[in-house]
Design an enzyme around this catalytic site. Sequence first.
Site, short mmCIF file in Angstrom:
data_model
loop_
_atom_site.label_atom_id
_atom_site.label_comp_id
_atom_site.label_asym_id
_atom_site.label_seq_id
_atom_site.Cartn_x
_atom_site.Cartn_y
_atom_site.Cartn_z
N GLU A 270 0.81 -1.22 0.00
CA GLU A 270 0.00 0.00 0.00
C GLU A 270 0.85 1.28 0.00
O GLU A 270 0.86 2.03 0.96
CB GLU A 270 -0.97 0.01 1.18
CG GLU A 270 -2.00 -1.10 1.14
CD GLU A 270 -3.07 -0.92 2.19
OE1 GLU A 270 -3.84 0.04 2.05
OE2 GLU A 270 -3.11 -1.74 3.13
N HIS A 272 1.83 4.99 -0.37
CA HIS A 272 1.07 6.24 -0.34
C HIS A 272 2.02 7.41 -0.62
O HIS A 272 2.33 7.70 -1.76
CB HIS A 272 0.35 6.40 1.00
CG HIS A 272 -0.89 5.59 1.11
ND1 HIS A 272 -2.01 5.82 0.35
CD2 HIS A 272 -1.19 4.52 1.90
CE1 HIS A 272 -2.94 4.95 0.65
NE2 HIS A 272 -2.47 4.14 1.58
#
Length: 300
Positions: A270, A272
């Site tokens: 993930e 970011h």
Amino acid sequence: MARERTVEIREHEVPDPAGGPYGITAGPDGALWFTLVHSGLIARLAPGGEATTHRLDADSGPAIITAGADGALWFTEHRAHRIGRLTTEDGLTEFAPPTPQAGPYGLATGADGALWFTEASAGRIGRITAEGEIAEFGLPVPGAFPSMIAAGPDDAMWFTANQANAIGRMSFDGTAVLHELPTEAAAPVGLALGPDGALWFTEIGAGQIGRVTADGAISEFPLPDRTSRPHAIVARGDELWFTEWGANRVGRIDLDGRIDVHELPTPNSEPHGIAVGQDGALWVALENGALARVAPESHD
């Protein structure tokens, strides 16, 4: 001759991996500063050292972090609806915008020396001085969900209007103009000033990278994987780098629109936030509990 585009990627552990590294920036002290969105921590990683942390309220949701013109680190507390300021000398100070439940998210330093931030839930843009004085400015479209914000080349602030499907420009007097994107439901999020003087942005809903000039001319560049959900973007040299949150990759785009992407070592990490460190490498905040150092190795 075409350039061979390779990178070296190494991951670094962080304190409280379950805290969720999210936003990241290079501080004026040469260290990397990043937010841990799930545990309410601000962390600092010095070159060659170990990370240290500063605790906020556990449910404050620190999101985006940036260096201010005053030498402090400033950040948004998305869930606590506050703006935070942190220095090693003065410690932590927090400021609440006048609008309750505003949902501050994006944050950037303007040419006027103030910090400008988006109020995603309230649909406004805010401005805060180093002394903590806050002003808020409305947008021409309700429910725009302003997300990231960046200083433009034209003494104005530019921002992504995620739910209005537009890129916005706000002058320092609070006047806003929205530039609608050609692709429907593109849902722009990340935004950065490019080396060419244009603003470059991610379209998380369309799987594209976009470019908008100061006069509002927009170009779009489809990614190889249109389902990759690009999130954050940053300029490095004559290129821009971005995270593909939905595809576990980082990518880069040059000023001619040529794109290459690179898998991260850990599945479902993930990615970011992304920033350029003092060492010239890209540093990526991985919400699964680490930072990734991405070192480009370009050969002509």
